[in-house]
Design an enzyme around this catalytic site. Structure first.
Site, mmCIF file in Angstrom:
data_model
loop_
_atom_site.group_PDB
_atom_site.id
_atom_site.type_symbol
_atom_site.label_atom_id
_atom_site.label_comp_id
_atom_site.label_asym_id
_atom_site.label_seq_id
_atom_site.Cartn_x
_atom_site.Cartn_y
_atom_site.Cartn_z
ATOM 1 C CB CYS A 202 -0.855 -0.009 1.261
ATOM 2 S SG CYS A 202 0.155 0.052 2.757
ATOM 3 C CG HIS A 264 3.072 -0.628 12.580
ATOM 4 N ND1 HIS A 264 4.311 -1.172 12.370
ATOM 5 C CD2 HIS A 264 2.226 -1.293 11.764
ATOM 6 C CE1 HIS A 264 4.228 -2.144 11.477
ATOM 7 N NE2 HIS A 264 2.975 -2.231 11.076
ATOM 8 C CG HIS A 314 -0.935 -4.037 15.929
ATOM 9 N ND1 HIS A 314 -0.645 -2.795 15.401
ATOM 10 C CD2 HIS A 314 -0.730 -4.925 14.922
ATOM 11 C CE1 HIS A 314 -0.286 -2.930 14.134
ATOM 12 N NE2 HIS A 314 -0.325 -4.223 13.823
ATOM 13 C CD GLU A 316 -3.046 1.366 13.348
ATOM 14 O OE1 GLU A 316 -2.696 0.540 12.487
ATOM 15 O OE2 GLU A 316 -4.145 1.943 13.342
ATOM 16 C CB THR A 354 -5.394 1.746 9.915
ATOM 17 O OG1 THR A 354 -4.196 1.052 10.275
ATOM 18 C CG2 THR A 354 -5.341 3.183 10.380
ATOM 19 C CB CYS A 384 -6.244 2.519 5.768
ATOM 20 S SG CYS A 384 -5.507 0.980 5.241
ATOM 21 C CB SER A 412 0.928 -8.954 8.388
ATOM 22 O OG SER A 412 -0.056 -8.268 7.642
HETATM 23 FE FE1 SF4 Z 1 -0.929 0.806 4.577
HETATM 24 FE FE2 SF4 Z 1 -3.269 1.376 5.593
HETATM 25 FE FE3 SF4 Z 1 -1.302 0.661 7.232
HETATM 26 FE FE4 SF4 Z 1 -1.247 3.029 5.994
HETATM 27 S S1 SF4 Z 1 -2.723 2.373 7.497
HETATM 28 S S2 SF4 Z 1 0.446 1.577 6.173
HETATM 29 S S3 SF4 Z 1 -2.195 2.586 4.029
HETATM 30 S S4 SF4 Z 1 -2.253 -0.605 5.655
#
Ligand code: SF4
Length: 498
Positions: A202, A264, A314, A316, A354, A384, A412
């Site tokens: 992405c 992240h 995670h 993020e 996301t 996202c 992942s």
């Molecule tokens: Fe890719 Fe979506 Fe993660 Fe951004 S938020 S790195 S676009 S998967």
């Protein structure tokens, strides 16, 4: 296809041990090139064909009993016969408890010793024999395999007091080799491969990788990266080879060095720590993750409660939680949503990791609204575009497939969600890091395979999986595209002009 299988075993003692698993599909072909060529002259098998037996290891890190699976069989004239399904066979051999190394096997007209062996090892070959090239010939369209169990490896010479013991050890591995070859042959078939599109990288992942590469160009190695830049083992290994040093926390980064924050994102506490240690920061946080941070900050600043839907641990989620820990509640699943304590404010808004699945989030938000009827939506969709597009594309492919493979690393998040999406469509699905993870047992009886890849997976790993499946028979590859992506993110100013 197991019935069509032919396994050549040059020596009687090899054939005997293979027959336990393979019965009369084992042909004792005799030792050396002359007898091997004679066997081939008598007739070429129409089905899959393999050579199995003991062989000479060429490199010092192989031990007696280790199994070499040929990725190619090199002929004396310098040409070679590719064995594209080797990663799948290697996976089957490992499942049968063997220690496996895929790599080239070289055939020579006579047994080689000493310096000649060293010279072969220097070409990258792992094992040597005196039959495979003649037994397998050109192979044509027929799936081929070559498995050699190491009976001797440097520094031990071929004739050595321990040779008899090593040969016995190697021969003892052959029943398991036979069982793995049976699994491999059962997966041989012509197939359709349906590639979901979009898949793989992405815009956020491309940007993050670009940032590390540019940082290496500008600042020179080492460039430190906090956590995996993106959740893919192959990407991390390639960048590490180029000079990136991956660390878990900032106290591993020398004072004053350059550090890249991963795609992240990080919490404000990590940013403050970087400042305290006078680190030069290049921020590779995906702008779509940064947007969720911004939403959480805004809600908290006005005294509201943030309900963060995501998975604990995670990176993020840790980063987003860190924006306003005292005003944020993490909800991971339906059970937690149903136990949510009443918030101390009427201003309650949910935000989302996301890379979750839209179906899961809809379900969770319904459960949350039963507890908190005034729960507000985030200002814009947090899942996202890349996650949404890959899930939609995979649904389209899963509808026509008997098996789905998602190429991506175990950590992942979006890769794991893709597997769940496929399974929810009623199809068997597996997450594989690459062709080495694909078990031929999954493919037995399967004629249509759907393939997608996580947003952090390099496209070449998908190509490698398709090539390995192609080693089991002719493959017709079709791409099913549900949308086209043309999103690009700008780079941070520290690396923009590299
Ligand atoms: Fe890719 Fe979506 Fe993660 Fe951004 S938020 S790195 S676009 S998967």
């Amino acid at each position: 296809m197991t019935d069509d299988l032919t396994v050549y075993a040059p020596l009687r003692m090899e054939a005997t041990r293979l027959r336990g698993a393979l019965g009369d599909r084992v042909v004792r072909s005799g030792a050396g090139p002359r007898r091997s060529a004679q066997v081939r002259e008598r007739g070429v098998p129409a089905g899959p064909v393999a050579v199995a037996g003991i062989g000479g290891g060429l490199v010092g890190d192989l031990s007696a009993g280790d199994v070499v699976v040929a990725t190619e069989v090199r002929r004396p004239d310098g040409t070679s016969l590719p064995c594209p399904s080797a990663p799948l066979l290697a996976r089957a051999l490992r499942r049968h408890g063997l220690t496996v190394r895929p790599g080239p096997v070289v055939s020579r007209p006579r047994i080689v010793h000493g310096k000649e062996r060293d010279a072969l090892a220097a070409t990258g070959a792992l094992a040597v024999d005196t039959e495979s090239a003649w037994l397998l010939g050109d192979a044509g369209e027929v799936p081929v395999a070559c498995v050699r169990v190491v009976a001797d490896a440097p520094p031990a010479p071929l004739v050595h007091p321990r040779t008899a013991q090593a040969v016995r050890l190697a021969l003892g591995r052959l029943p398991a080799v036979g069982a793995a070859l049976r699994d491999w042959a059962a997966a041989v078939a012509p197939r359709r491969v349906l590639l979901a599109a979009p898949r793989s990288f992405c815009a956020g992942v491309e940007r993050a990788i670009d940032i590390v590469e540019r940082a290496l160009d500008i600042y020179g190695a080492p460039v430190y990266v906090r956590k995996q830049i993106v959740h893919n083992a192959s990407v991390v290994a390639q960048l590490a080879a180029a000079g990136a040093v991956f660390v878990e926390e900032l106290d591993e980064v020398p004072q004053g060095s350059t550090v890249v924050f991963s795609a992240h994102g990080v919490s404000p506490e990590v940013r403050a720590e970087a400042e305290r240690r006078s680190l030069e920061v290049v921020d590779a946080t995906c702008p779509l993750v940064a947007k969720v941070h911004q939403e959480a900050r805004r809600i908290a600043r006005r005294g509201g409660t943030v309900v963060l839907i995501g998975h604990a641990g995670h990176e993020e989620v840790e980063g987003t939680l860190g924006e306003a820990p005292e005003r944020t509640v993490l909800v991971q699943d339906r059970a937690e949503a149903e136990r949510l304590p009443p918030p101390d404010t009427d201003d309650v808004t949910y935000v989302v990791q996301t890379t979750l699945s839209q179906d899961d989030v809809t379900d969770l938000v319904d459960a949350l609204r039963r507890r908190v009827p005034h729960l507000a939506d985030p200002p814009s969709d947090d899942i996202c575009y890349a996650t949404t597009n890959r899930q939609q594309a995979l649904r389209a492919v899963a509808a026509s497939a008997e098996l789905v493979l998602v190429v991506g690393s175990a950590n992942s998040s979006n890769g794991n969600r893709l597997v769940e999406v496929a399974r929810r469509s009623g199809v068997a699905a597996h997450l594989v890091d690459g062709p080495d993870d694909v078990d031929p047992q999954w493919l037995a009886g399967v004629r249509t395979v759907g393939i997608s890849a996580a947003a952090s997976t390099p496209p070449e790993l998908v190509d490698a999986v398709v090539a390995a499946i192609g080693g089991l028979g002719p493959v017709e590859v079709t791409e099913r595209r549900t949308t086209t992506e043309d999103i690009h993110f700008t780079l941070p100013r520290e690396v923009r002009n590299a």
